[in-house]
Enzyme design. Structure first.
Site, mmCIF file in Angstrom:
data_model
loop_
_atom_site.group_PDB
_atom_site.id
_atom_site.type_symbol
_atom_site.label_atom_id
_atom_site.label_comp_id
_atom_site.label_asym_id
_atom_site.label_seq_id
_atom_site.Cartn_x
_atom_site.Cartn_y
_atom_site.Cartn_z
ATOM 1 N N HIS A 146 -5.951 -11.314 4.436
ATOM 2 C CA HIS A 146 -4.495 -11.446 4.217
ATOM 3 C C HIS A 146 -3.977 -12.522 5.163
ATOM 4 O O HIS A 146 -4.284 -12.510 6.368
ATOM 5 C CB HIS A 146 -3.752 -10.143 4.543
ATOM 6 C CG HIS A 146 -4.176 -8.964 3.721
ATOM 7 N ND1 HIS A 146 -3.817 -8.796 2.406
ATOM 8 C CD2 HIS A 146 -4.926 -7.881 4.045
ATOM 9 C CE1 HIS A 146 -4.332 -7.666 1.944
ATOM 10 N NE2 HIS A 146 -5.010 -7.088 2.920
ATOM 11 N N HIS B 124 0.808 -1.230 0.000
ATOM 12 C CA HIS B 124 0.000 0.000 0.000
ATOM 13 C C HIS B 124 0.842 1.282 0.000
ATOM 14 O O HIS B 124 0.343 2.349 0.339
ATOM 15 C CB HIS B 124 -0.939 0.041 1.220
ATOM 16 C CG HIS B 124 -1.986 -1.039 1.220
ATOM 17 N ND1 HIS B 124 -1.902 -2.180 0.469
ATOM 18 C CD2 HIS B 124 -3.149 -1.139 1.903
ATOM 19 C CE1 HIS B 124 -2.972 -2.935 0.681
ATOM 20 N NE2 HIS B 124 -3.752 -2.337 1.543
ATOM 21 N N TYR C 172 1.066 -6.174 11.111
ATOM 22 C CA TYR C 172 -0.120 -5.690 10.394
ATOM 23 C C TYR C 172 -0.944 -4.769 11.300
ATOM 24 O O TYR C 172 -1.384 -3.690 10.895
ATOM 25 C CB TYR C 172 -0.961 -6.885 9.915
ATOM 26 C CG TYR C 172 -1.976 -6.518 8.881
ATOM 27 C CD1 TYR C 172 -1.668 -6.577 7.520
ATOM 28 C CD2 TYR C 172 -3.246 -6.074 9.242
ATOM 29 C CE1 TYR C 172 -2.596 -6.219 6.565
ATOM 30 C CE2 TYR C 172 -4.172 -5.711 8.289
ATOM 31 C CZ TYR C 172 -3.848 -5.787 6.954
ATOM 32 O OH TYR C 172 -4.766 -5.417 6.007
ATOM 33 N N ASP D 192 -9.850 -7.017 6.639
ATOM 34 C CA ASP D 192 -8.466 -6.718 7.041
ATOM 35 C C ASP D 192 -8.160 -7.156 8.480
ATOM 36 O O ASP D 192 -6.998 -7.461 8.802
ATOM 37 C CB ASP D 192 -8.208 -5.210 6.960
ATOM 38 C CG ASP D 192 -7.863 -4.753 5.555
ATOM 39 O OD1 ASP D 192 -7.453 -5.573 4.731
ATOM 40 O OD2 ASP D 192 -8.008 -3.541 5.291
ATOM 41 N N GLU E 62 -10.912 -1.221 -0.396
ATOM 42 C CA GLU E 62 -9.544 -0.850 -0.759
ATOM 43 C C GLU E 62 -9.129 -1.708 -1.961
ATOM 44 O O GLU E 62 -9.528 -2.880 -2.066
ATOM 45 C CB GLU E 62 -8.598 -1.038 0.443
ATOM 46 C CG GLU E 62 -7.254 -0.383 0.178
ATOM 47 C CD GLU E 62 -6.449 -0.044 1.439
ATOM 48 O OE1 GLU E 62 -6.750 -0.561 2.520
ATOM 49 O OE2 GLU E 62 -5.486 0.742 1.284
ATOM 50 N N HIS F 140 -14.755 -4.869 1.962
ATOM 51 C CA HIS F 140 -13.863 -3.701 2.051
ATOM 52 C C HIS F 140 -13.509 -3.313 0.624
ATOM 53 O O HIS F 140 -13.279 -4.172 -0.218
ATOM 54 C CB HIS F 140 -12.627 -4.128 2.852
ATOM 55 C CG HIS F 140 -11.576 -3.087 3.032
ATOM 56 N ND1 HIS F 140 -11.824 -1.741 3.057
ATOM 57 C CD2 HIS F 140 -10.221 -3.224 3.228
ATOM 58 C CE1 HIS F 140 -10.681 -1.093 3.263
ATOM 59 N NE2 HIS F 140 -9.699 -1.967 3.353
ATOM 60 N N HIS G 213 -10.306 -1.557 8.338
ATOM 61 C CA HIS G 213 -9.343 -0.506 8.424
ATOM 62 C C HIS G 213 -9.832 0.825 7.852
ATOM 63 O O HIS G 213 -9.271 1.867 8.129
ATOM 64 C CB HIS G 213 -8.109 -1.068 7.688
ATOM 65 C CG HIS G 213 -7.219 -0.244 6.907
ATOM 66 N ND1 HIS G 213 -6.872 -0.488 5.599
ATOM 67 C CD2 HIS G 213 -6.545 0.859 7.294
ATOM 68 C CE1 HIS G 213 -6.000 0.407 5.203
ATOM 69 N NE2 HIS G 213 -5.786 1.225 6.195
ATOM 70 N N ASP H 191 -6.820 -3.543 -2.916
ATOM 71 C CA ASP H 191 -6.281 -4.907 -2.813
ATOM 72 C C ASP H 191 -7.416 -5.931 -2.698
ATOM 73 O O ASP H 191 -7.174 -7.129 -2.872
ATOM 74 C CB ASP H 191 -5.273 -5.066 -1.664
ATOM 75 C CG ASP H 191 -5.738 -4.501 -0.340
ATOM 76 O OD1 ASP H 191 -6.562 -3.578 -0.323
ATOM 77 O OD2 ASP H 191 -5.252 -4.988 0.704
HETATM 78 FE FE1 FEO Z 1 -7.447 -2.076 3.855
HETATM 79 FE FE2 FEO Z 1 -6.276 -5.187 2.798
HETATM 80 O O1 FEO Z 1 -6.954 -3.413 2.608
#
Ligand code: FEO
Length: 408
Positions: free
Chosen positions: A227, A24, A196, A168, A83, A81, A149, A85
């Site tokens: 993740h 990121h 993380y 996340d 984002e 989410h 997040h 990714d």
């Molecule tokens: Fe907040 Fe894995 O993205």
């Protein structure tokens, strides 16, 4: 990586990013990462939970085809989410599978439309949080995870299967072929979980505590973040404990010393601070910012009780990488740390007061006396730095003891 059936009719179809080293744009990820996504095929409808980073969209498509065949149909998509990714492949998914609905949070609607302009024409739906929804015979409950997040984060829980897709929260950057927590080294897993947390979730620690408390009331046998490893069995209560501990920001009898240097004067002070800390009974980690990524420092700070920051005065300011470190640290809002400033100077000497301003903005308790030496430190300067380390150790030990008395 081929998909894996993690429970009957629930497949892990995400991807491993073996070469990710810059997560990121602000977090170093030396072990790579994964973008986890899940396919639920056990009901009358097929549900995809999250997508992957756009670079890996074809791999996601292959994984889905591996489970459902080349004419795969996906009825529903859940975007926990937005984002990129996790939503980076949503346009590919929409074009290829044309799902009936995309479920996302209220704030997810804003993020979706801001990031994917085609979404204006997509069948977006905001479900009620905490209510069970029947999706083709599979009961699905959406769980409040705002700010873990982004404001749009939510979790997805299947009550019958006792699995939570946590987005996340509880993630770790670790590229592996193993999928489950009990297949890997526990020390590395704990460190990656902490890394993380420290660099992504830490500013939202009060929300983490609230979410962890709510999750404890739910019957969860499998916890699958977006993740890293999936938690199952005894790992589930343990990872909740770990997250609550991180979010409490408890101090430890350890300190981090970070510095920049021009002609090694501030570096000599940094070494003396470390000696003083060790003399005072506190272990230390020493980081020269030219050799260390700011995210590594934040991970170590999560497991520490104090931070000493050093820089020479440079152009009436501090050195650029220390300014970067302190700016990054300030954004992550670490709590319960003792702090101190030190540095050398030639003529104007603003270094310590500038560092001190950053520490004030973070509302950190500071040792009263900075250590500031003109040009190269002599015996007195080095003694002052060692004394600073000893004073800091004393304060850290007091804080840790008080913490343990108050919190057990
Ligand atoms: Fe907040 Fe894995 O993205």
């Amino acid at each position: 990586m081929k998909p894996m059936e993690i429970q009957p009719g629930i497949w892990s179809v995400g991807v491993v990013d073996w070469n990710c080293r810059d997560f990121h744009g602000y977090l170093e990820s030396p072990l790579g990462t994964t973008y986890n996504a899940f396919l639920i095929t056990k009901g009358d409808k097929t549900i995809l939970v999250d997508t992957v980073k756009e670079d890996f969209k074809h791999e996601l498509g292959c994984n889905i085809a591996h489970v459902l065949g080349k004419d795969a149909k996906i009825d529903y998509v859940i975007c926990n989410h937005l984002e990129p990714d996790h939503s980076g492949s949503i346009e590919y998914v929409m074009e290829r599978y044309k799902p009936e609905k995309i479920f996302l949070s209220k704030m997810g609607m804003t993020s979706m439309k801001g990031l994917h302009h085609k979404a204006e024409d997509w069948p977006l739906e905001v479900p009620d949080m905490g209510e069970d929804l029947d999706l083709g015979g599979v009961a699905v409950r959406f769980v409040e995870e705002r700010m873990l997040h982004w404001p749009d984060n939510m979790g997805t829980y299947l009550p019958a299967e006792k699995i939570l897709f946590s987005s996340d929260a509880f993630g770790q950057n670790w590229a592996t072929t193993e999928r489950f927590c009990d297949q890997v080294d526990q020390g590395i897993l704990y460190y990656q979980l902490g890394e993380y947390f420290a660099n992504i979730v830490q500013p939202y620690s009060p929300m983490v505590q609230k979410v962890a408390k709510a999750l404890r009331t739910m019957d969860i046998e499998m916890l699958a973040p977006d993740h890293g490893m999936i938690f199952r069995g005894k790992c589930v209560p343990k990872v909740l404990d770990d997250y609550e501990r991180f979010a409490s920001q408890r101090p430890y009898k350890r300190a981090v010393v970070v510095y920049e240097t021009m002609w090694h004067s501030t570096e000599k002070l940094a070494h003396a601070v470390v000696s003083g800390l060790v003399d005072g009974g506190v272990d230390a980690r020493l980081y020269h910012m030219k050799a260390t990524h700011h995210s590594r420092v934040m991970t170590e700070l999560l497991f520490s009780g104090g931070v000493a920051c050093g820089s020479p005065t440079h152009n009436n300011n501090i050195m650029p990488l220390m300014a970067d470190m302190l700016t990054y640290m300030k954004g992550l809002r670490p709590k319960n740390k003792v702090s101190a400033a030190f540095g050398s100077f030639g003529w104007s000497g603003e270094c310590c007061s500038i560092i001190s301003e950053y520490l004030d903005q973070m509302e950190m308790s500071q040792l009263e006396d900075h250590v500031r030496t003109q040009y190269a430190p002599g015996h007195e300067g080095l003694k002052g730095a060692a004394d600073l380390g000893r004073d800091m150790a004393k304060q850290i030990i007091t804080n840790v003891d008080n913490w343990e008395q108050e919190n057990g």
